[in-house]
Design a protein around this motif. Structure first.
Motif, short mmCIF file in Angstrom:
data_model
loop_
_atom_site.label_atom_id
_atom_site.label_comp_id
_atom_site.label_asym_id
_atom_site.label_seq_id
_atom_site.Cartn_x
_atom_site.Cartn_y
_atom_site.Cartn_z
N ALA A 42 1.11 -1.25 0.41
CA ALA A 42 -0.11 0.07 -0.43
C ALA A 42 0.90 0.44 0.02
O ALA A 42 0.70 2.17 -0.08
CB ALA A 42 -0.93 -0.36 0.70
N ASP A 43 1.68 1.18 -0.19
CA ASP A 43 3.18 2.30 -0.01
C ASP A 43 2.47 3.36 1.06
O ASP A 43 3.17 4.18 1.04
CB ASP A 43 3.07 2.74 -0.89
N ILE A 44 2.64 2.89 2.44
CA ILE A 44 2.01 3.63 3.96
C ILE A 44 3.54 2.95 4.69
O ILE A 44 3.98 1.37 4.58
CB ILE A 44 0.74 3.25 4.31
N ASN A 45 3.53 3.34 5.92
CA ASN A 45 4.16 2.90 7.11
C ASN A 45 2.87 1.96 8.19
O ASN A 45 1.98 1.95 7.48
CB ASN A 45 5.47 3.66 7.53
N ARG A 46 3.56 1.47 9.13
CA ARG A 46 2.87 0.73 9.50
C ARG A 46 1.95 1.24 10.22
O ARG A 46 0.80 0.72 10.93
CB ARG A 46 3.89 -0.97 10.11
N GLY A 47 2.73 2.13 11.05
CA GLY A 47 2.25 3.01 11.88
C GLY A 47 1.05 3.72 11.61
O GLY A 47 -0.03 3.33 12.68
N THR A 48 1.28 3.85 10.42
CA THR A 48 -0.03 4.52 9.27
C THR A 48 -1.20 3.58 9.66
O THR A 48 -2.69 3.63 9.75
CB THR A 48 -0.04 4.95 8.26
N PHE A 49 -0.31 2.19 9.57
CA PHE A 49 -1.79 1.23 9.58
C PHE A 49 -3.04 1.13 10.16
O PHE A 49 -3.83 1.05 11.21
CB PHE A 49 -1.44 -0.04 9.03
N TYR A 50 -1.30 0.47 11.55
CA TYR A 50 -2.55 0.56 13.35
C TYR A 50 -3.61 2.18 13.32
O TYR A 50 -4.21 2.20 14.09
CB TYR A 50 -1.80 0.73 13.82
N ILE A 51 -2.91 3.69 13.10
CA ILE A 51 -4.09 4.56 13.31
C ILE A 51 -5.34 4.39 12.85
O ILE A 51 -6.95 4.35 13.63
CB ILE A 51 -3.82 5.65 12.48
N HIS A 52 -5.22 2.70 11.88
CA HIS A 52 -7.23 3.17 11.20
C HIS A 52 -7.59 1.12 11.81
O HIS A 52 -8.50 1.08 11.58
CB HIS A 52 -6.76 3.32 9.40
N TYR A 53 -6.76 0.73 11.86
CA TYR A 53 -7.16 -0.77 11.81
C TYR A 53 -6.22 -1.45 13.05
O TYR A 53 -5.27 -1.38 13.31
CB TYR A 53 -7.02 -1.35 10.85
N LYS A 54 -6.89 -2.55 13.74
CA LYS A 54 -6.52 -3.35 15.08
C LYS A 54 -4.98 -4.23 14.05
O LYS A 54 -3.99 -4.53 14.94
CB LYS A 54 -7.20 -3.61 16.01
N ASP A 55 -5.61 -4.92 13.65
CA ASP A 55 -4.79 -6.02 12.73
C ASP A 55 -5.05 -6.37 11.37
O ASP A 55 -6.39 -5.42 11.02
CB ASP A 55 -4.30 -7.09 13.18
N VAL A 56 -4.43 -7.43 10.52
CA VAL A 56 -5.46 -7.58 9.04
C VAL A 56 -6.61 -7.93 9.13
O VAL A 56 -7.61 -7.10 8.21
CB VAL A 56 -4.15 -8.78 8.34
N TYR A 57 -7.33 -8.51 9.99
CA TYR A 57 -8.55 -9.26 9.84
C TYR A 57 -9.59 -7.94 10.30
O TYR A 57 -10.69 -8.08 10.03
CB TYR A 57 -8.66 -10.33 11.09
N ASP A 58 -8.80 -7.11 10.99
CA ASP A 58 -10.45 -6.16 11.42
C ASP A 58 -10.26 -5.24 10.31
O ASP A 58 -11.54 -4.65 10.08
CB ASP A 58 -8.96 -4.93 12.60
N LEU A 59 -8.93 -4.66 9.50
CA LEU A 59 -8.92 -4.54 7.78
C LEU A 59 -10.12 -5.47 6.86
O LEU A 59 -11.04 -4.18 6.42
CB LEU A 59 -7.77 -4.29 7.52
N LEU A 60 -10.15 -5.89 7.22
CA LEU A 60 -10.24 -7.05 6.16
C LEU A 60 -12.76 -6.93 6.41
O LEU A 60 -12.95 -7.61 6.05
CB LEU A 60 -10.37 -8.70 5.99
N SER A 61 -13.04 -7.34 8.15
CA SER A 61 -13.85 -7.49 8.37
C SER A 61 -14.77 -5.80 7.87
O SER A 61 -15.76 -5.78 8.14
CB SER A 61 -13.83 -7.00 9.85
N GLN A 62 -14.15 -4.95 8.32
CA GLN A 62 -14.53 -3.46 8.08
C GLN A 62 -14.85 -3.43 6.26
O GLN A 62 -16.53 -2.83 6.23
CB GLN A 62 -13.75 -2.31 8.06
N LEU A 63 -13.43 -3.85 5.98
CA LEU A 63 -13.96 -4.16 4.62
C LEU A 63 -15.73 -4.89 3.80
O LEU A 63 -16.27 -4.83 3.39
CB LEU A 63 -13.22 -4.40 3.68
N GLU A 64 -16.14 -5.59 4.46
CA GLU A 64 -16.43 -6.77 4.30
C GLU A 64 -17.74 -6.22 4.99
O GLU A 64 -18.59 -5.91 4.40
CB GLU A 64 -16.35 -8.55 4.90
#
Length: 194
Positions: A42-64
């Motif tokens: 995604a060309d972002i840093n991990r810290g930016t990811f954690y601002i929005h989501y707890k983990d990969v499953y949280d991202l997937l759950s929100q998309l679903e």
């Protein structure tokens, strides 16, 4: 309470993460995807990811959940009596929605998707529109209606995935007409059962 508009940068970051997750999930199981790998694509840093989501499953759950809620909105914006049997405004909007969410549909509802999520989407389609549509035009035996709904949903899911996987050369309007004609020809079976 009024929702605040989402900052353009946040939308861009979430869109990049969505695309990255869909790319990775088309290659491997979600349990094998790391935040580090996702952030790199995604060309972002991990810290930016954690601002929005707890983990990969949280991202997937929100998309679903976003996809499910979008589908419910499409279904609830139409009523059975709007369809004439030759025009299908619901199917048109459904195929527009599918086109707009082709990446999610391909991965989440495709061969490697989660069966429980696919079942949830099928249940939404049935409960939020299709059952009422079938009963409106062809009231009859409940078991027969349920069989027919299952058949229509499975057929439309397969049709939509084929459309996506072959490059969506037809317009959503053309797909709506095709799906509508298939459904209405299949409905003829219900007429003989009345």
């Amino acid at each position: 309470m009024e929702e605040k508009p989402v900052d353009r940068r946040v939308r861009k970051t979430k869109r990049q993460l969505r695309l990255a997750l869909m790319q990775l999930m088309s290659e491997k199981n979600v349990k094998d995807i790391s935040v580090r790998e996702l952030a790199a694509i995604a060309d972002i840093n991990r810290g930016t990811f954690y601002i929005h989501y707890k983990d990969v499953y949280d991202l997937l759950s929100q998309l679903e959940e976003e996809m499910a809620q979008g589908l419910i909105k499409v279904c609830r914006s139409h009523h059975a009596e709007e369809s004439s049997g030759s025009t299908f405004p619901y199917l048109n909007d459904l195929y527009v929605f599918i086109k707009e969410n082709a990446d999610l549909c391909r991965v989440l509802l495709g061969a490697n998707g989660d069966k429980a999520y696919t079942d949830r989407i099928c249940q939404i389609l049935r409960d939020e529109h299709l059952y009422d549509f079938v009963c409106y035009f062809y009231p009859g035996e409940e078991d027969l209606m349920n069989y027919f709904c299952s058949f229509i949903i499975a057929g439309n899911l397969s049709l939509a995935l084929r459309w996506i996987n072959t490059g969506m050369r037809e317009t959503p309007e053309e797909m709506a007409v095709l799906a509508g004609e298939i459904i209405m020809h299949g409905v003829k079976v219900l007429e003989t059962k009345q």
